[in-house]
Design an enzyme around this catalytic site. Structure first.
Site, PDB file in Angstrom:
ATOM      1  N   SER A 121       0.834  -1.202   0.000  1.00 36.08           N
ATOM      2  CA  SER A 121       0.000   0.000   0.000  1.00 36.08           C
ATOM      3  C   SER A 121       0.861   1.242   0.000  1.00 36.08           C
ATOM      4  O   SER A 121       0.348   2.349  -0.070  1.00 36.08           O
ATOM      5  CB  SER A 121      -0.894   0.001   1.240  1.00 36.08           C
ATOM      6  OG  SER A 121      -0.096  -0.144   2.395  1.00 36.08           O
ATOM      7  N   HIS A 142      -3.263  -3.757  -5.772  1.00 36.45           N
ATOM      8  CA  HIS A 142      -3.585  -3.229  -4.445  1.00 36.45           C
ATOM      9  C   HIS A 142      -5.058  -3.499  -4.135  1.00 36.45           C
ATOM     10  O   HIS A 142      -5.942  -2.879  -4.732  1.00 36.45           O
ATOM     11  CB  HIS A 142      -3.261  -1.715  -4.432  1.00 36.45           C
ATOM     12  CG  HIS A 142      -3.414  -1.072  -3.098  1.00 36.45           C
ATOM     13  ND1 HIS A 142      -3.573   0.283  -2.950  1.00 36.45           N
ATOM     14  CD2 HIS A 142      -3.422  -1.580  -1.845  1.00 36.45           C
ATOM     15  CE1 HIS A 142      -3.684   0.566  -1.657  1.00 36.45           C
ATOM     16  NE2 HIS A 142      -3.592  -0.542  -0.974  1.00 36.45           N
ATOM     17  N   GLU A 154      -6.624  -1.586  -7.273  1.00 34.50           N
ATOM     18  CA  GLU A 154      -5.824  -0.510  -7.873  1.00 34.50           C
ATOM     19  C   GLU A 154      -4.619  -1.186  -8.527  1.00 34.50           C
ATOM     20  O   GLU A 154      -3.814  -1.831  -7.855  1.00 34.50           O
ATOM     21  CB  GLU A 154      -5.392   0.451  -6.747  1.00 34.50           C
ATOM     22  CG  GLU A 154      -4.851   1.777  -7.224  1.00 34.50           C
ATOM     23  CD  GLU A 154      -4.522   2.699  -6.034  1.00 34.50           C
ATOM     24  OE1 GLU A 154      -4.139   2.210  -4.957  1.00 34.50           O
ATOM     25  OE2 GLU A 154      -4.645   3.931  -6.211  1.00 34.50           O
ATOM     26  N   ASN A 192      -4.402   5.876  -1.432  1.00 32.27           N
ATOM     27  CA  ASN A 192      -3.921   6.352  -0.137  1.00 32.27           C
ATOM     28  C   ASN A 192      -3.493   7.818  -0.161  1.00 32.27           C
ATOM     29  O   ASN A 192      -3.456   8.466   0.877  1.00 32.27           O
ATOM     30  CB  ASN A 192      -2.803   5.451   0.375  1.00 32.27           C
ATOM     31  CG  ASN A 192      -3.385   4.180   0.964  1.00 32.27           C
ATOM     32  OD1 ASN A 192      -4.425   4.215   1.629  1.00 32.27           O
ATOM     33  ND2 ASN A 192      -2.743   3.050   0.713  1.00 32.27           N
TER      34      ASN A 192
HETATM   35  N1  3HC Z   1     -15.512 -11.398   4.224  1.00 28.47           N
HETATM   36  C1  3HC Z   1     -16.650 -11.593   3.554  1.00 28.47           C
HETATM   37  N2  3HC Z   1     -17.721 -10.760   3.670  1.00 28.47           N
HETATM   38  C2  3HC Z   1     -17.630  -9.738   4.551  1.00 28.47           C
HETATM   39  C3  3HC Z   1     -16.462  -9.493   5.302  1.00 28.47           C
HETATM   40  C4  3HC Z   1     -15.360 -10.382   5.113  1.00 28.47           C
HETATM   41  N3  3HC Z   1     -14.207 -10.210   5.747  1.00 28.47           N
HETATM   42  N4  3HC Z   1     -16.657  -8.394   6.054  1.00 28.47           N
HETATM   43  C5  3HC Z   1     -17.902  -7.958   5.798  1.00 28.47           C
HETATM   44  N5  3HC Z   1     -18.493  -8.775   4.899  1.00 28.47           N
HETATM   45  C6  3HC Z   1     -19.809  -8.609   4.268  1.00 28.47           C
HETATM   46  C7  3HC Z   1     -20.952  -8.979   5.166  1.00 28.47           C
HETATM   47  O1  3HC Z   1     -21.257 -10.341   5.059  1.00 28.47           O
HETATM   48  C8  3HC Z   1     -22.080  -8.119   4.608  1.00 28.47           C
HETATM   49  O2  3HC Z   1     -22.615  -8.720   3.431  1.00 28.47           O
HETATM   50  P1  3HC Z   1     -24.157  -8.405   2.955  1.00 28.47           P
HETATM   51  O3  3HC Z   1     -24.280  -6.926   2.832  1.00 28.47           O
HETATM   52  O4  3HC Z   1     -24.237  -9.127   1.673  1.00 28.47           O
HETATM   53  O5  3HC Z   1     -25.029  -8.970   4.014  1.00 28.47           O
HETATM   54  C9  3HC Z   1     -21.356  -6.844   4.173  1.00 28.47           C
HETATM   55  O6  3HC Z   1     -19.975  -7.198   4.013  1.00 28.47           O
HETATM   56  C10 3HC Z   1     -21.487  -5.761   5.200  1.00 28.47           C
HETATM   57  O7  3HC Z   1     -20.967  -6.246   6.432  1.00 28.47           O
HETATM   58  P2  3HC Z   1     -21.658  -6.016   7.862  1.00 28.47           P
HETATM   59  O8  3HC Z   1     -23.159  -6.001   7.706  1.00 28.47           O
HETATM   60  O9  3HC Z   1     -21.078  -7.005   8.813  1.00 28.47           O
HETATM   61  O10 3HC Z   1     -21.104  -4.636   8.343  1.00 28.47           O
HETATM   62  P3  3HC Z   1     -21.204  -3.221   7.694  1.00 28.47           P
HETATM   63  O11 3HC Z   1     -22.451  -3.027   6.914  1.00 28.47           O
HETATM   64  O12 3HC Z   1     -20.886  -2.333   8.810  1.00 28.47           O
HETATM   65  O13 3HC Z   1     -20.012  -3.201   6.626  1.00 28.47           O
HETATM   66  C11 3HC Z   1     -17.770  -2.915   5.924  1.00 28.47           C
HETATM   67  C12 3HC Z   1     -18.693  -3.484   7.005  1.00 28.47           C
HETATM   68  C13 3HC Z   1     -17.945  -3.693   4.622  1.00 28.47           C
HETATM   69  C14 3HC Z   1     -16.363  -3.124   6.438  1.00 28.47           C
HETATM   70  C15 3HC Z   1     -18.139  -1.396   5.701  1.00 28.47           C
HETATM   71  O14 3HC Z   1     -18.148  -0.727   6.923  1.00 28.47           O
HETATM   72  C16 3HC Z   1     -17.159  -0.689   4.787  1.00 28.47           C
HETATM   73  O15 3HC Z   1     -17.249  -0.785   3.586  1.00 28.47           O
HETATM   74  N6  3HC Z   1     -16.207   0.072   5.378  1.00 28.47           N
HETATM   75  C17 3HC Z   1     -15.196   0.791   4.647  1.00 28.47           C
HETATM   76  C18 3HC Z   1     -14.064  -0.146   4.358  1.00 28.47           C
HETATM   77  C19 3HC Z   1     -12.951   0.541   3.618  1.00 28.47           C
HETATM   78  O16 3HC Z   1     -12.940   1.714   3.339  1.00 28.47           O
HETATM   79  N7  3HC Z   1     -11.933  -0.259   3.284  1.00 28.47           N
HETATM   80  C20 3HC Z   1     -10.757   0.215   2.638  1.00 28.47           C
HETATM   81  C21 3HC Z   1      -9.690   0.429   3.650  1.00 28.47           C
HETATM   82  S1  3HC Z   1      -8.241   1.086   2.916  1.00 28.47           S
HETATM   83  C22 3HC Z   1      -7.357  -0.251   2.426  1.00 28.47           C
HETATM   84  O17 3HC Z   1      -7.714  -1.382   2.645  1.00 28.47           O
HETATM   85  C23 3HC Z   1      -6.118   0.035   1.656  1.00 28.47           C
HETATM   86  C24 3HC Z   1      -4.856   0.040   2.453  1.00 28.47           C
HETATM   87  O18 3HC Z   1      -3.813   0.342   1.577  1.00 28.47           O
HETATM   88  C25 3HC Z   1      -4.828   0.984   3.622  1.00 28.47           C
END
Ligand code: 3HC
Length: 285
Positions: A121, A142, A154, A192
Site C-alpha cells: 500500500s 492493491h 488498484e 492512499n
Molecule cells: N468477508 C466476507 N464478507 C464480509 C467481510 C469479510 N471479511 N466483512 C464484511 N463482509 C460482508 C458482510 O457479510 C455483509 O454482506 P451483505 O451486505 O451481503 O449482508 C457486508 O460485508 C457488510 O458487512 P456487515 O453487515 O457485517 O457490516 P457493515 O455493513 O458495517 O459493513 C464494511 C462493514 C464492509 C467493512 C463497511 O463498513 C465498509 O465498507 N467500510 C469501509 C471499508 C474501507 O474503506 N476499506 C478500505 C480500507 S483502505 C485499504 O484497505 C487500503 C490500504 O492500503 C490501507
C-alpha cells in the site's frame, strides 16, 4: 501470454487471506504460503469463517464454500509453491527488507512467464520491481480490506511494467468480480494519497478539540455517506499503517501538507493501533 490459472499468495494476514479467498472462490488454483503452521492455520480458519458468513447471508452456497476451500492449498514452502505459479501475489508486512528477500526468492524460483504482483500500500512498485530481474513482469495489485467485499483493485504500473502484463492483470481482476483501475507508480498511488490526508485531518480535529471521534465520524457518515467514519476506518486499517503511509507521502513529496498529526504519532508510540490491539480512537472487542 498464457492464461493465469495457478496463483501463489505469499502471506496469510488480513490482506493475504482475503486475496486467497477471492482467487479460490473464482476458480483459481491457489497456494497460500505462510512461514509458520500456526499462521497458516489462522489464515485458513479466517477464510472459512468469512465463507461461512457469506453462506449465512446467502451470497454463496455450501457447495461453493467447499469448492473454494478445495481450491486452496496451504503451504509452508515458498519455493515449491511458486515453482509452477502463473501469478504470485505478495502480501507480506510492509517492510522493504522483508519484501526484498521474498522477491529475490520468488524471482529465483518462479518460471520466466510468472507475473509477480505486490499488494503493497505504500512502497514504490518501481523500487520493488528493481529487486527482481523481471521488472517488466512486476506490477502492483492493491486490494482493499475486507477483500471479499471491496470492489476495487488498484493496478499500479511500475516504470517498466509491460502494458501486456497490465492488461492481463486487469482481466484477471475482472475474473475475481473486481473493478481494476490502472494508475502509475507514485507515493500512496491514488487511493492512499486521497484517503490518508482525510484521515489525518480527522485526527487533527480530535487533536484540536474540534469534535469527539464519534461526532467527527457521524459528520462523514451522515453528511458524506461514508460507510465508516474516518477515525473508525483508521482503527480498522491500523494506526501504524496510516502513520507509515503518511510518512511515505511526506517523504515522497517533501510537502508539509502530508505531515502526520502529532496525536497519531503519540497513539502509535503508545501501542494504540486500533482493532488489532483492541484500542485506538475506539475500544474494540
Ligand atoms: N468477508 C466476507 N464478507 C464480509 C467481510 C469479510 N471479511 N466483512 C464484511 N463482509 C460482508 C458482510 O457479510 C455483509 O454482506 P451483505 O451486505 O451481503 O449482508 C457486508 O460485508 C457488510 O458487512 P456487515 O453487515 O457485517 O457490516 P457493515 O455493513 O458495517 O459493513 C464494511 C462493514 C464492509 C467493512 C463497511 O463498513 C465498509 O465498507 N467500510 C469501509 C471499508 C474501507 O474503506 N476499506 C478500505 C480500507 S483502505 C485499504 O484497505 C487500503 C490500504 O492500503 C490501507
Amino acid at each position: 501470454m498464457s492464461e493465469i490459472k495457478k496463483v501463489a499468495v505469499v502471506g496469510g494476514g488480513t490482506m493475504g487471506n482475503g486475496i486467497a479467498h477471492v482467487f479460490a472462490m473464482s476458480g483459481f488454483d491457489v497456494d497460500l504460503v505462510e512461514t509458520k503452521q500456526e499462521l497458516l492455520d489462522r489464515a485458513v480458519s479466517t477464510i472459512e469463517k468469512n465463507l461461512d458468513r457469506m453462506v449465512s447471508r446467502e451470497k454463496i452456497s455450501e457447495e461453493q464454500k467447499s469448492r473454494t476451500l478445495e481450491n486452496i492449498r496451504p503451504s509452508l514452502d515458498l519455493t515449491e509453491s511458486v515453482k509452477e505459479a502463473d501469478l504470485v501475489v505478495e502480501a507480506v508486512p510492509e517492510n522493504f527488507p522483508l519484501k526484498k528477500q521474498v522477491f529475490i526468492e520468488i524471482d529465483k524460483t518462479a518460471p520466466e512467464r510468472t507475473i509477480i504482483a505486490t499488494n503493497t500500500s505504500s512502497i514504490s512498485i518501481t523500487k520493488l520491481a528493481a529487486v527482481t530481474d523481471r521488472a517488466e513482469k512486476f506490477i502492483g495489485m492493491h486490494f482493499f480490506n475486507p477483500v471479499p467485499v471491496m470492489k476495487l483493485v488498484e493496478i499500479v504500473n511500475g516504470l517498466e511494467t509491460d502494458p501486456d502484463v497490465t492488461e492481463k492483470i486487469e482481466k484477471t481482476s475482472k475474473k475475481l468480480g473486481k473493478v481494476p483501475i490502472p494508475v502509475n507508480d507514485s507515493p500512496g498511488f491514488v487511493s492512499n494519497r486521497v484517503l490518508m490526508p482525510m484521515i489525518n485531518e480527522a485526527i487533527y480535529c480530535v487533536y484540536e478539540g474540534i469534535g469527539t471521534p464519534e461526532h467527527i465520524d457521524q459528520v462523514m457518515k451522515l453528511g458524506m455517506a461514508h460507510p465508516m467514519g474516518p477515525l473508525r476506518l483508521a482503527d480498522f486499517i491500523g494506526l501504524d499503517v496510516c502513520l507509515n503511509i503518511l510518512n511515505v507521502l511526506y517523504e515522497g513529496f517533501k510537502d508539509p501538507k502530508y505531515r502526520a498529526c502529532p496525536l497519531l504519532v503519540k497513539m502509535v508510540d503508545a501501542g494504540k493501533l486500533g482493532d488489532k490491539t483492541g484500542i485506538g480512537f475506539y475500544l474494540h472487542d
